[in-house]
Design an enzyme around this catalytic site. Structure first.
Site, mmCIF file in Angstrom:
data_model
loop_
_atom_site.group_PDB
_atom_site.id
_atom_site.type_symbol
_atom_site.label_atom_id
_atom_site.label_comp_id
_atom_site.label_asym_id
_atom_site.label_seq_id
_atom_site.Cartn_x
_atom_site.Cartn_y
_atom_site.Cartn_z
ATOM 1 N N ASP A 5 0.831 -1.197 0.000
ATOM 2 C CA ASP A 5 0.000 0.000 0.000
ATOM 3 C C ASP A 5 0.869 1.251 0.000
ATOM 4 O O ASP A 5 2.066 1.206 0.278
ATOM 5 C CB ASP A 5 -0.940 0.012 1.214
ATOM 6 N N GLU A 63 -0.027 -1.252 5.721
ATOM 7 C CA GLU A 63 1.044 -0.808 6.618
ATOM 8 C C GLU A 63 0.935 0.685 6.900
ATOM 9 O O GLU A 63 1.265 1.150 7.999
ATOM 10 C CB GLU A 63 2.413 -1.132 5.997
#
Length: 380
Positions: A79, A141
């Site tokens: 991400d 994350e």
């Protein structure tokens, strides 16, 4: 066959995978995971895609080549943070090469780690491995770390060593601070501002609470110290405050949001209890309610001893002494699974979360060579 190095960069950057605590900005990462699974499968890896419970469109990937009880994990998150396209000189979702750099959202932090892994293992065969090589790609994350939390809950992956390719300028990190983000809420009683006795002012109570927790902040700074960090003490940042709704109404509700960056050895539950101990007397004194809740689950501080084999190996291979960081990563989750863990990647943290994020081209070959050497040491 997998695409060439630059084409791998291009395809990953073109797949938006923003994660955010704001639902209107949050996206899935499944397209990135599926693409990586396709590429690693083509190289003989067994790919286990693990959807995140209750989060459609989000998943982790565990890609494994070889077998055995030890081995090496090369880990990264898929991400990115949100971005404001108007501040970029180029399209953040289109890989752009200029000034001996690759530009694009995630090229540094940290989708760009995966094409470098792929380049390093092009000629690797399972029959060569004495211990497994495991590629870990996670979700979220940059927001909740729910991808790493899900893996920790499952007790996966299992290996002896782990390298997380976050941007460190190719300098190994063996320790970083933890973080807890908290919301302190005070409920008072609204009323007409012409008569203070008609209410209980939550904003004034919050002023008392802030003064008290700043005293606690000073005490924590005196109590905990680790000279290995650039900022050797824990920090507490009062980030935002919201309260009231009109100048002529007594403020009946006030919220303070803040974070604490914890040193190794600090327990978030202990810190939370201390904050409440300092803040709670205001409730009795002013007739208000005081509550404290986490905005997100805390992330523990992380530490791998400098004497560990992995730290020493990374120091030898990079020529840099292991250092520390104030930012948080997924390292404590992998370390908690029993792996010696180091954070080590080609980008620089100064380029992360910025417009025109880039990875310098002169970092590519050294990183590929480093990955080959780590694989040779721990897997062959």
């Amino acid at each position: 066959m997998t695409p060439g190095l630059i084409e791998c960069f291009r395809q990953l950057i073109a797949l938006p995978s923003i994660s955010s605590t704001r639902p209107d900005l949050d996206q899935g990462n499944r397209a990135v995971i599926d693409t990586l699974a396709e590429w690693f499968s083509a190289l003989g890896f067994a790919c286990d895609i693990q959807p995140l419970p209750g989060q459609p469109g989000k998943a982790n990937l565990i890609a494994t080549l070889g077998s055995g009880p030890g081995g090496l994990v090369l880990a990264g998150h898929t991400d990115t943070v949100p971005c404001d396209e108007s501040l970029w000189r180029s399209n953040p979702f289109t890989l752009t090469e200029a000034d001996n750099r690759l530009y694009g959202l995630g090229v540094c932090d940290m989708k760009g780690f995966f094409p470098l892994i792929l380049e390093a293992i092009q000629d690797l065969k399972a029959s060569q491995l004495q211990q497994p090589l495991i590629i870990l790609a996670t979700a979220d994350e940059e927001s909740s770390m729910n991808g790493a939390r899900a893996l920790a809950a499952e007790g996966k992956p299992k290996a002896r060593y782990a390298v997380i390719g976050e941007p460190t300028g190719l300098q190994p990190l063996h320790m970083h601070k933890g973080i807890m983000m908290e919301r302190l809420t005070i409920i008072g009683q609204s009323g007409h501002s012409s008569d203070p006795s008609l209410g209980r002012n939550a904003m004034e109570a919050m002023n008392d609470v802030i003064n008290r927790i700043l005293v606690l902040r000073s005490e924590l700074e005196q109590r905990y110290n680790n000279p290995a960090f650039t900022i050797p003490r824990p920090t507490m940042n009062l980030g935002c405050i919201h309260g009231g709704d009109n100048p002529n109404r007594i403020c009946g509700h006030c919220e303070l949001e803040f974070d604490v960056r914890m040193l190794p050895g600090m327990n978030p539950e202990d810190v939370r209890r201390e904050i409440l101990t300092y803040a709670s007397p205001v409730a009795k004194e002013r007739g208000v309610t005081v509550t404290l809740e986490p905005i997100a689950d805390s992330i523990d501080a992380f530490m791998t001893p400098v004497t560990s084999d992995l730290v020493k190996t990374c120091e030898q291979l990079t020529g840099y002494s292991a250092t520390t960081a104030a930012f948080a990563t997924e390292a404590p989750f992998l370390s908690g699974l029993g792996m010696e863990t180091v954070v080590l990647g080609p980008g620089d943290i100064a380029q992360a979360h910025q417009p025109d994020e880039y990875l310098a081209l002169d970092r590519i070959t050294p990183t590929i060579d480093l990955l080959k050497q780590l694989i040779a040491r721990y897997c062959l």
